[in-house]
Scaffold this active site. Sequence first.
Site, PDB file in Angstrom:
ATOM      1  N   VAL A 106      51.563   4.434  10.842  1.00  0.00           N
ATOM      2  CA  VAL A 106      52.706   4.812  11.609  1.00  0.00           C
ATOM      3  C   VAL A 106      52.757   3.861  12.789  1.00  0.00           C
ATOM      4  CG1 VAL A 106      53.340   6.800  13.371  1.00  0.00           C
ATOM      5  CG2 VAL A 106      52.064   7.303  11.322  1.00  0.00           C
ATOM      6  N   HIS A 136      47.611   9.705  14.325  1.00  0.00           N
ATOM      7  CA  HIS A 136      46.724  10.700  13.819  1.00  0.00           C
ATOM      8  C   HIS A 136      47.365  12.006  13.589  1.00  0.00           C
ATOM      9  CE1 HIS A 136      44.210   8.255  16.832  1.00  0.00           C
ATOM     10  NE2 HIS A 136      43.423   8.474  15.985  1.00  0.00           N
ATOM     11  N   ASP A 193      43.455   1.842   8.955  1.00  0.00           N
ATOM     12  CA  ASP A 193      41.925   1.202   8.516  1.00  0.00           C
ATOM     13  C   ASP A 193      41.648   1.232   7.100  1.00  0.00           C
ATOM     14  OD1 ASP A 193      40.908   1.331  11.424  1.00  0.00           O
ATOM     15  OD2 ASP A 193      42.179   2.973  11.104  1.00  0.00           O
TER      16      ASP A 193
HETATM   17  P1  AMP Z   1      40.635   6.584  14.721  1.00  0.00           P
HETATM   18  O1  AMP Z   1      40.613   7.542  15.709  1.00  0.00           O
HETATM   19  O2  AMP Z   1      41.040   5.304  15.033  1.00  0.00           O
HETATM   20  O3  AMP Z   1      39.077   6.395  14.158  1.00  0.00           O
HETATM   21  O4  AMP Z   1      41.569   6.996  13.466  1.00  0.00           O
HETATM   22  C1  AMP Z   1      41.193   8.169  13.053  1.00  0.00           C
HETATM   23  C2  AMP Z   1      42.192   8.170  11.870  1.00  0.00           C
HETATM   24  O5  AMP Z   1      43.422   8.041  12.204  1.00  0.00           O
HETATM   25  C3  AMP Z   1      41.975   7.128  10.756  1.00  0.00           C
HETATM   26  O6  AMP Z   1      41.910   7.499   9.277  1.00  0.00           O
HETATM   27  C4  AMP Z   1      42.810   6.005  11.000  1.00  0.00           C
HETATM   28  O7  AMP Z   1      43.250   5.324  10.113  1.00  0.00           O
HETATM   29  C5  AMP Z   1      44.123   6.814  11.284  1.00  0.00           C
HETATM   30  N1  AMP Z   1      45.027   6.136  11.977  1.00  0.00           N
HETATM   31  C6  AMP Z   1      44.951   5.386  13.263  1.00  0.00           C
HETATM   32  N2  AMP Z   1      45.921   4.851  13.485  1.00  0.00           N
HETATM   33  C7  AMP Z   1      47.055   5.138  12.497  1.00  0.00           C
HETATM   34  C8  AMP Z   1      48.183   4.853  12.505  1.00  0.00           C
HETATM   35  N3  AMP Z   1      48.994   4.009  13.289  1.00  0.00           N
HETATM   36  N4  AMP Z   1      49.121   5.250  11.411  1.00  0.00           N
HETATM   37  C9  AMP Z   1      48.324   5.855  10.312  1.00  0.00           C
HETATM   38  N5  AMP Z   1      47.095   6.352  10.455  1.00  0.00           N
HETATM   39  C10 AMP Z   1      46.398   5.834  11.636  1.00  0.00           C
END
Ligand code: AMP
Length: 282
Positions: free
Chosen positions: A177, A37, A151
């Site tokens: 990441v 994030h 995602d």
């Molecule tokens: P989430 O809180 O899981 O809904 O993720 C919020 C945003 O962070 C989304 O756009 C995810 O794709 C991105 N995100 C989550 N994990 C990762 C990661 N490991 N690397 C890059 N982006 C991430």
Amino acid sequence: MKVLRTQEEIKKYALAQKQAGKTIGLVPTMGALHEGHLTLMREAKKNTDVVIASVFVNPVQFGPNEDFDAYPRQFEQDCAKLEDVGVDAVFHPEPSEMYPEGFCTYVNVEGEFTKKLCGGQRPGHFRGVATVVTKLINLARADKAFFGQKDAQQVCVIRRFVEDLAIPVEIHMVPIVREENGLARSSRNAYLSPQEKEAALVLSRSLNLAATAFKKGTVQVETLKQIIKDEINKEPLAVIDYVEIYSFPALTEIETAQAGDIMAIAVKIGKTRLIDNVILEG
Ligand code: AMP
């Protein structure tokens, strides 16, 4: 950092930034923030004048038997991390603020590609995502919005409705990441026991094996998928939800792979469902 909790507050904040001639970057999240994030936040900071993060566990994108209640919530720790990377404002509404009485309008992306991968396994998921992201983009008056390749199908869905509905926002995708051992960072990694965390390494390991085989000349999709499945099946705690290779971002079926195509997997490690993907490089 400003903490905004209501639609009125974020609208007022965003309007003031616009009137001051600033560009706004939006980074939607569900909180329990990690380095993945924070990388999105840094990317937003590089590309826009003002960064608004949202922390909202969106009930509409969870199915009835999914982990909405269990999803980790740690807003104070999240705020400290967001301050640290220099985010200007965080939007943290209650579900009743985003979906007040009378709410009945949803964004439904109907392309075949939404029924594949996670869309096939989580009916209604992308309808929930598209609806909340549309609303967040509007509330934040975002010029640019930042999403993770983690995602990847979500990025495909968002790019599609932004184009179809002519929403004036630029969508940026940021690479996955990972931890040093290869595990893709995810808020859901918090569910894993130490033993399961070790087992979860099979996701990135299996994808890397196939990516290496591709680099060495294996292009048959069925063969590459089998390499991934064989590796995952060696791990007793892992159960495959799907292993797919599609064109990207259209997510169409292919028989032979080429650079730019995506290998995407979902695997249950114990009770925790994890996803990972690799975009093939030539
Ligand atoms: P989430 O809180 O899981 O809904 O993720 C919020 C945003 O962070 C989304 O756009 C995810 O794709 C991105 N995100 C989550 N994990 C990762 C990661 N490991 N690397 C890059 N982006 C991430």
